[in-house]
Design a protein around this motif. Structure first.
Motif, PDB file in Angstrom:
ATOM      1  N   SER A   1       0.792  -1.246   0.168  1.00 14.72           N
ATOM      2  CA  SER A   1      -0.128  -0.134   0.049  1.00 14.72           C
ATOM      3  C   SER A   1       0.860   1.357  -0.197  1.00 14.72           C
ATOM      4  O   SER A   1       0.662   2.073  -0.817  1.00 14.72           O
ATOM      5  CB  SER A   1      -0.896  -0.053   1.261  1.00 14.72           C
ATOM      6  N   TYR A   2       1.955   1.113   0.835  1.00 15.72           N
ATOM      7  CA  TYR A   2       2.600   2.619   0.980  1.00 15.72           C
ATOM      8  C   TYR A   2       3.567   2.504  -0.406  1.00 15.72           C
ATOM      9  O   TYR A   2       3.650   3.685  -0.862  1.00 15.72           O
ATOM     10  CB  TYR A   2       3.761   2.075   2.222  1.00 15.72           C
ATOM     11  N   ARG A   3       4.127   1.559  -0.986  1.00 17.11           N
ATOM     12  CA  ARG A   3       4.819   1.604  -2.190  1.00 17.11           C
ATOM     13  C   ARG A   3       3.875   2.332  -3.166  1.00 17.11           C
ATOM     14  O   ARG A   3       4.419   3.110  -4.142  1.00 17.11           O
ATOM     15  CB  ARG A   3       5.556   0.328  -2.601  1.00 17.11           C
ATOM     16  N   MET A   4       2.669   1.694  -3.347  1.00 13.70           N
ATOM     17  CA  MET A   4       1.804   2.067  -4.541  1.00 13.70           C
ATOM     18  C   MET A   4       1.376   3.724  -4.167  1.00 13.70           C
ATOM     19  O   MET A   4       1.451   4.488  -5.116  1.00 13.70           O
ATOM     20  CB  MET A   4       0.596   1.175  -4.739  1.00 13.70           C
ATOM     21  N   ALA A   5       1.240   4.003  -3.084  1.00 15.08           N
ATOM     22  CA  ALA A   5       0.768   5.320  -2.895  1.00 15.08           C
ATOM     23  C   ALA A   5       1.874   6.362  -3.091  1.00 15.08           C
ATOM     24  O   ALA A   5       1.514   7.395  -3.591  1.00 15.08           O
ATOM     25  CB  ALA A   5       0.355   5.770  -1.387  1.00 15.08           C
ATOM     26  N   CYS A   6       3.283   5.926  -2.884  1.00 12.43           N
ATOM     27  CA  CYS A   6       4.249   6.771  -3.022  1.00 12.43           C
ATOM     28  C   CYS A   6       4.344   6.932  -4.744  1.00 12.43           C
ATOM     29  O   CYS A   6       4.660   7.952  -5.294  1.00 12.43           O
ATOM     30  CB  CYS A   6       5.487   6.086  -2.442  1.00 12.43           C
ATOM     31  N   ASP A   7       4.202   5.958  -5.156  1.00 12.94           N
ATOM     32  CA  ASP A   7       4.128   5.842  -6.795  1.00 12.94           C
ATOM     33  C   ASP A   7       2.960   6.789  -7.483  1.00 12.94           C
ATOM     34  O   ASP A   7       3.515   7.489  -8.658  1.00 12.94           O
ATOM     35  CB  ASP A   7       4.140   4.305  -7.535  1.00 12.94           C
ATOM     36  N   VAL A   8       1.953   6.515  -6.911  1.00 14.95           N
ATOM     37  CA  VAL A   8       0.947   7.311  -7.629  1.00 14.95           C
ATOM     38  C   VAL A   8       1.054   8.943  -7.388  1.00 14.95           C
ATOM     39  O   VAL A   8       0.951   9.732  -8.090  1.00 14.95           O
ATOM     40  CB  VAL A   8      -0.452   7.079  -7.070  1.00 14.95           C
ATOM     41  N   ALA A   9       1.510   9.337  -6.092  1.00 12.82           N
ATOM     42  CA  ALA A   9       2.083  10.670  -5.569  1.00 12.82           C
ATOM     43  C   ALA A   9       3.042  11.276  -6.681  1.00 12.82           C
ATOM     44  O   ALA A   9       2.982  12.124  -6.928  1.00 12.82           O
ATOM     45  CB  ALA A   9       2.285  10.854  -4.166  1.00 12.82           C
ATOM     46  N   GLU A  10       4.191  10.353  -6.941  1.00  9.88           N
ATOM     47  CA  GLU A  10       5.131  10.895  -7.867  1.00  9.88           C
ATOM     48  C   GLU A  10       4.559  11.121  -9.417  1.00  9.88           C
ATOM     49  O   GLU A  10       4.782  11.991  -9.697  1.00  9.88           O
ATOM     50  CB  GLU A  10       6.130   9.829  -7.679  1.00  9.88           C
ATOM     51  N   ALA A  11       3.669  10.122  -9.767  1.00 10.78           N
ATOM     52  CA  ALA A  11       3.187  10.456 -10.967  1.00 10.78           C
ATOM     53  C   ALA A  11       2.198  11.370 -11.121  1.00 10.78           C
ATOM     54  O   ALA A  11       2.169  12.313 -12.104  1.00 10.78           O
ATOM     55  CB  ALA A  11       2.385   9.068 -11.414  1.00 10.78           C
ATOM     56  N   ARG A  12       1.326  11.879 -10.263  1.00 12.73           N
ATOM     57  CA  ARG A  12       0.427  12.965  -9.959  1.00 12.73           C
ATOM     58  C   ARG A  12       1.262  14.108  -9.785  1.00 12.73           C
ATOM     59  O   ARG A  12       0.867  15.171 -10.386  1.00 12.73           O
ATOM     60  CB  ARG A  12      -0.755  12.734  -8.747  1.00 12.73           C
ATOM     61  N   ALA A  13       2.226  14.273  -9.311  1.00 13.55           N
ATOM     62  CA  ALA A  13       3.345  15.315  -9.133  1.00 13.55           C
ATOM     63  C   ALA A  13       3.787  15.768 -10.602  1.00 13.55           C
ATOM     64  O   ALA A  13       3.736  16.755 -10.797  1.00 13.55           O
ATOM     65  CB  ALA A  13       4.231  15.332  -8.074  1.00 13.55           C
ATOM     66  N   ARG A  14       4.014  14.589 -11.032  1.00 10.66           N
ATOM     67  CA  ARG A  14       4.689  14.776 -12.675  1.00 10.66           C
ATOM     68  C   ARG A  14       3.710  15.358 -13.518  1.00 10.66           C
ATOM     69  O   ARG A  14       3.910  16.340 -14.273  1.00 10.66           O
ATOM     70  CB  ARG A  14       5.512  13.563 -13.192  1.00 10.66           C
ATOM     71  N   VAL A  15       2.395  14.801 -13.429  1.00  5.47           N
ATOM     72  CA  VAL A  15       1.467  15.105 -14.553  1.00  5.47           C
ATOM     73  C   VAL A  15       0.406  16.328 -14.223  1.00  5.47           C
ATOM     74  O   VAL A  15       0.368  16.934 -15.034  1.00  5.47           O
ATOM     75  CB  VAL A  15       0.402  13.675 -14.722  1.00  5.47           C
ATOM     76  N   LEU A  16       0.167  16.457 -12.758  1.00  6.16           N
ATOM     77  CA  LEU A  16      -0.618  17.314 -12.644  1.00  6.16           C
ATOM     78  C   LEU A  16      -0.047  18.750 -11.866  1.00  6.16           C
ATOM     79  O   LEU A  16      -0.632  19.690 -11.909  1.00  6.16           O
ATOM     80  CB  LEU A  16      -1.819  16.723 -11.650  1.00  6.16           C
ATOM     81  N   GLY A  17       1.096  18.436 -11.293  1.00  7.74           N
ATOM     82  CA  GLY A  17       1.931  19.305 -10.453  1.00  7.74           C
ATOM     83  C   GLY A  17       1.776  19.090  -9.085  1.00  7.74           C
ATOM     84  O   GLY A  17       0.911  18.243  -8.429  1.00  7.74           O
ATOM     85  N   PRO A  18       2.869  19.481  -8.249  1.00 12.85           N
ATOM     86  CA  PRO A  18       3.155  19.015  -6.766  1.00 12.85           C
ATOM     87  C   PRO A  18       2.145  19.541  -6.050  1.00 12.85           C
ATOM     88  O   PRO A  18       1.643  18.905  -4.818  1.00 12.85           O
ATOM     89  CB  PRO A  18       4.474  19.401  -6.355  1.00 12.85           C
ATOM     90  N   THR A  19       1.465  20.588  -6.338  1.00 13.96           N
ATOM     91  CA  THR A  19       0.202  21.251  -5.321  1.00 13.96           C
ATOM     92  C   THR A  19      -1.191  21.147  -5.969  1.00 13.96           C
ATOM     93  O   THR A  19      -2.024  21.483  -5.458  1.00 13.96           O
ATOM     94  CB  THR A  19       0.517  22.754  -5.112  1.00 13.96           C
ATOM     95  N   HIS A  20      -1.150  20.361  -6.727  1.00 14.98           N
ATOM     96  CA  HIS A  20      -2.509  19.749  -7.299  1.00 14.98           C
ATOM     97  C   HIS A  20      -3.293  19.042  -6.176  1.00 14.98           C
ATOM     98  O   HIS A  20      -2.841  18.317  -5.548  1.00 14.98           O
ATOM     99  CB  HIS A  20      -2.471  19.155  -8.668  1.00 14.98           C
ATOM    100  N   PRO A  21      -4.888  19.456  -6.188  1.00 14.03           N
ATOM    101  CA  PRO A  21      -5.390  18.644  -5.139  1.00 14.03           C
ATOM    102  C   PRO A  21      -5.341  17.320  -4.978  1.00 14.03           C
ATOM    103  O   PRO A  21      -5.203  16.564  -4.011  1.00 14.03           O
ATOM    104  CB  PRO A  21      -6.848  19.058  -5.358  1.00 14.03           C
ATOM    105  N   ASP A  22      -5.339  16.703  -6.142  1.00 11.76           N
ATOM    106  CA  ASP A  22      -5.356  15.146  -6.467  1.00 11.76           C
ATOM    107  C   ASP A  22      -3.747  14.708  -5.831  1.00 11.76           C
ATOM    108  O   ASP A  22      -3.811  13.658  -5.282  1.00 11.76           O
ATOM    109  CB  ASP A  22      -5.392  14.577  -7.687  1.00 11.76           C
ATOM    110  N   THR A  23      -2.717  15.441  -6.336  1.00 12.50           N
ATOM    111  CA  THR A  23      -1.611  15.008  -5.650  1.00 12.50           C
ATOM    112  C   THR A  23      -1.677  15.148  -4.221  1.00 12.50           C
ATOM    113  O   THR A  23      -0.899  14.316  -3.516  1.00 12.50           O
ATOM    114  CB  THR A  23      -0.364  16.007  -6.311  1.00 12.50           C
ATOM    115  N   LEU A  24      -2.075  16.096  -3.544  1.00 11.04           N
ATOM    116  CA  LEU A  24      -2.120  16.262  -2.267  1.00 11.04           C
ATOM    117  C   LEU A  24      -2.958  14.924  -1.556  1.00 11.04           C
ATOM    118  O   LEU A  24      -2.611  14.634  -0.418  1.00 11.04           O
ATOM    119  CB  LEU A  24      -2.618  17.648  -1.775  1.00 11.04           C
ATOM    120  N   VAL A  25      -3.985  14.823  -2.321  1.00  8.51           N
ATOM    121  CA  VAL A  25      -4.819  13.741  -1.531  1.00  8.51           C
ATOM    122  C   VAL A  25      -3.960  12.354  -1.562  1.00  8.51           C
ATOM    123  O   VAL A  25      -3.802  11.648  -0.535  1.00  8.51           O
ATOM    124  CB  VAL A  25      -5.908  13.290  -2.638  1.00  8.51           C
TER     125      VAL A  25
END
Length: 738
Positions: A509-533
């Motif tokens: 769970s932790y590894r996948m959450a980290c991967d998704v956070a990294e991908a969202r930061a790359r695609v949407l930006g580090p302060t996008h609400p989905d990245t922060l979620v």
């Protein structure tokens, strides 16, 4: 056996309260426990049975009785004990205070029951059948005499497993000259009649027969000869109930006719789906037509030619009534359902309505958007009422399968899942997903969205393995059709990461959450609400792993980023602050947590009001940390205040209300008031069992609390037994992959 008066030195038979083909039912007194029970005595085995058959039958009886005794549901009669006395087998059951449905019809002079009563009975029986069918148990002899309505309105099904025993012993009714064992002719499914293998859908057919009789006063095939009745079930379309009773709502008629489909696959797929349809009819405001439809066509002759000249004989109980009484109530308002009619024969349907006016659709779109706005504000109950009303009107104007109707029902499901009604939400989402798949295709984004939400509520219901299977199948389609970095694909991976923690796969769970956070930061930006979620989810996973200092730092980073991007009063910012308080408490820094929660309560009250669920959540956190600081009187007062408001605002069965009741019990225990604590713990456990099932993790945790309380009261034997029951349920759940 009746002359013995005392069975096994324990059950004293007092008087006969029922007789049937298989034996007698006695009101009896359990001398050991001092309570009244019902004892069902099966007729003694006759001399025509050889000893080897008798041994097999006795073992079969013990097996079936254990199955019946294992059923734990408010809609199923409780079996206390079983055994054999003087060659006769017997069951000891709870003594029900009420009337079976045959008696209710007799009491009503065989007039149809009021529509609200029929709907209530149908919903309760559906819920009980859904439970028993999940256990792999089919009743096989569902009929009015086997369904009891108690004086408090609870409906219970009797005699699970007994129908099969009766067939073995040879006491069931038989067709004259055929020697074919059967149940009650008026309520038998076509597959039972044909000797085919039966499954849960046979019970649904029998329930359709019961509801038909409750709604019209007569069974669907009210013929004089048993053979004619059976052939009617097998070959003849039933007359639409509204040919007997014109005031019956269209939706209820359609449900009954769908249950009476000749082929099992044409009936509702299971009792859960049936319950969803009944519940939707209860909760969605019915469309009230302003134009009265034309008179229905004259009744067509439905019986095959070989039955002409037959006279109508008595039904299972009482005399047939072919027309509704002059004082029959209107019941629920009728509604036209624009959907294909399933079953072996076409039924009359209304004329196709004209195209709906554009201004009406525009108004509905505006109301739909208002419901979305209420949900964004966290006012889910109000949003649900809006979406239910819009769904009813869209269904009337556009039809059940129209995308706009399905969108409204999707939003109804969303509000149900956010107000603690996950089971109801699952039924809605399942329906929307099924229809979207048929209308739009299995890979359409709207179909995938509905399937993804079914996974979410499966997780809420404590069924993470099923949720995992749905998430992974949806994710595979999303990655193939949309790409790995599409926002919808990432959203599915985010949900899958959270569900992995429910399965105990914390590192995954932790590894996948980290991967998704990294991908969202790359695609949407580090302060996008989905990245922060997702970063919020990373913090949660860290907490689950016991890495609370890292979790605290991550929650603080998320809260600061949200305050800059969304504002300090945004609900997501306030939610991150709440989790900071959780982390501080876990780290033993309760004094800091206390200050944080007091500030958060002030902000929540200012922004949302004192009774908003999130304000109450912050107050709950305050009470928990008062307890951690040893200030138990203050903690108990806070928990009781929060619990009372939650019960008033959210309802007594809402998960948050139950959490407050548990916290009250914790406070009572720390203050040495264990008897009062036991009452609270038991209420929580019983409610969770009723809502979630006996083996749900939350139910098992509540039962452990109850057992601990019993220990503190010196009731060690009861505690040990309860601990064992919890362990066995957990073992069974784990062995089934739950």
């Amino acid at each position: 056996m009746g002359e013995t008066r005392l069975i096994q030195g324990r059950y004293r038979l007092l008087d006969v309260i029922g007789r049937g083909g298989m034996g007698e039912v006695w009101r009896a007194r359990d001398e050991s426990l001092g309570r009244h029970v019902a004892v069902k005595c099966l007729r003694p085995l006759g001399p025509h049975h050889d000893q080897s058959f008798t041994r097999v039958l006795r073992e079969r009886f013990r097996r079936e009785a254990r199955v019946a005794a294992a059923l734990q549901h408010r809609g199923v009669t409780v079996v206390h004990d079983f055994g054999e006395s003087d060659g006769a087998l017997f069951l000891v059951m709870e003594l029900l205070q009420g009337r079976n449905l045959s008696q209710l019809l007799e009491d009503n002079k065989n007039h149809p029951l009021p529509v609200p009563d029929i709907v209530d009975i149908a919903e309760q029986v559906s819920d009980a059948l859904a439970y028993t069918h999940r256990q792999g148990i089919v009743h096989r002899d569902l009929k009015p005499a086997n369904i009891v309505r108690l004086t408090d309105g609870t409906v219970k099904i009797c005699d699970f497993g007994i129908a099969r025993l009766g067939a073995d012993i040879g006491h069931t009714s038989r067709l004259t000259g055929t020697g074919v064992a059967m149940g009650t002719p008026h309520y038998m499914s076509p597959e039972q009649i044909g000797g085919a293998e039966v499954d849960h859908r046979s019970d649904l057919y029998s329930l359709g027969c019961v509801l038909y009789e409750l709604a019209t006063g007569v069974p669907p095939f009210d013929l004089g000869e048993a053979w004619a009745i059976l052939v009617g079930h097998r070959d003849t379309p039933p007359e639409p109930p509204r040919t007997h009773r014109a005031d019956l709502p269209a939706y209820l008629e359609q449900i009954i006719l769908d249950l009476l489909a000749k082929l099992p696959e044409q009936r509702p797929c299971d009792a859960t789906e049936l319950g969803r349809r009944i519940g939707a009819a209860r909760t969605v405001p019915a469309y009230v037509p302003t134009v009265i439809s034309a008179e229905p066509a004259a009744r067509a002759e439905r019986l095959p030619s070989w039955t002409h000249g037959m006279t109508t004989g008595p039904k299972a109980v009482g005399t047939a009534l072919r027309t509704p009484p002059p004082d029959a109530g209107a019941g629920l308002a009728g509604e036209w359902i624009a959907r294909p009619i399933t079953g072996p024969a076409p039924l009359p349907v209304p004329d196709t309505p004209p195209d709906p006016p554009e201004d009406a659709l525009t108004t509905l779109a505006g109301r739909h958007n208002a419901g979305l706005s209420l949900a964004r504000l966290g006012r889910f109950a109000e949003a649900g009422e809006v979406h239910r009303a819009v769904a009813a009107e869209r269904e009337h104007l556009l039809g059940l399968d129209h995308p706009d109707t399905l969108t409204s029902r999707y939003e109804v499901a969303f509000t149900l899942s956010r107000t603690g009604r996950a089971a109801d939400a699952l039924r809605e989402y399942t329906h929307v997903a099924r229809v979207r798949e048929r209308v739009l295709g299995a890979e359409h984004p709207d179909t995938l969205a509905a399937r993804q939400e079914t996974a979410y509520v499966l997780g809420q219901l404590g069924r993470p393995l099923e949720a995992h299977q749905v998430y992974t199948s949806v994710l595979a389609v999303r990655e193939r059709t949309m790409g790995a970095d599409h926002p919808d694909t990432l959203r599915c991976r985010h949900n899958l990461a959270f569900n992995l923690s429910r399965l105990g796969r914390l590192e995954d769970s932790y590894r996948m959450a980290c991967d998704v956070a990294e991908a969202r930061a790359r695609v949407l930006g580090p302060t996008h609400p989905d990245t922060l979620v997702t970063r919020y989810e990373v913090a949660y996973a860290l907490g689950q792993l016991g890495r609370w200092p890292e979790a605290l730092d991550t929650y603080r980073e998320v809260a600061e980023a949200r305050a800059r991007a969304l504002g300090p009063d945004h609900p997501d910012t306030l939610a991150a602050r709440y989790e900071i308080g959780i982390s501080l408490g876990r780290l033993g820094r309760s004094a800091e947590a206390l200050k944080l929660y007091r500030d958060l309560i002030d902000d929540r009250t200012r922004v949302h009001g004192p009774t908003h669920p999130e304000t109450l959540r912050a107050r709950h956190g305050l009470g928990v940390n008062l307890g951690r600081l040893g200030r138990w009187e203050e903690a108990l007062t806070e928990s009781r205040d929060v619990g009372a408001i939650r019960e008033r605002v959210l309802g007594p069965d809402h998960p948050d209300t139950l959490i407050s009741r548990r916290e009250v019990a914790v406070g009572l225990g720390w203050l040495g008031r264990w008897a009062d604590a036991l009452t609270e713990y038991r209420t929580v456990a019983d409610t969770r069992e009723r809502l979630l099932g006996a083996d749900h993790p939350d139910t098992l945790a509540a039962r452990n609390d109850e057992a601990h309380c019993l220990e503190q009261l010196g009731r060690g034997k009861e505690a040990v037994e309860l601990y064992r029951r919890v362990a066995e349920l957990r073992r069974q759940r784990d062995s089934h992959g739950g």
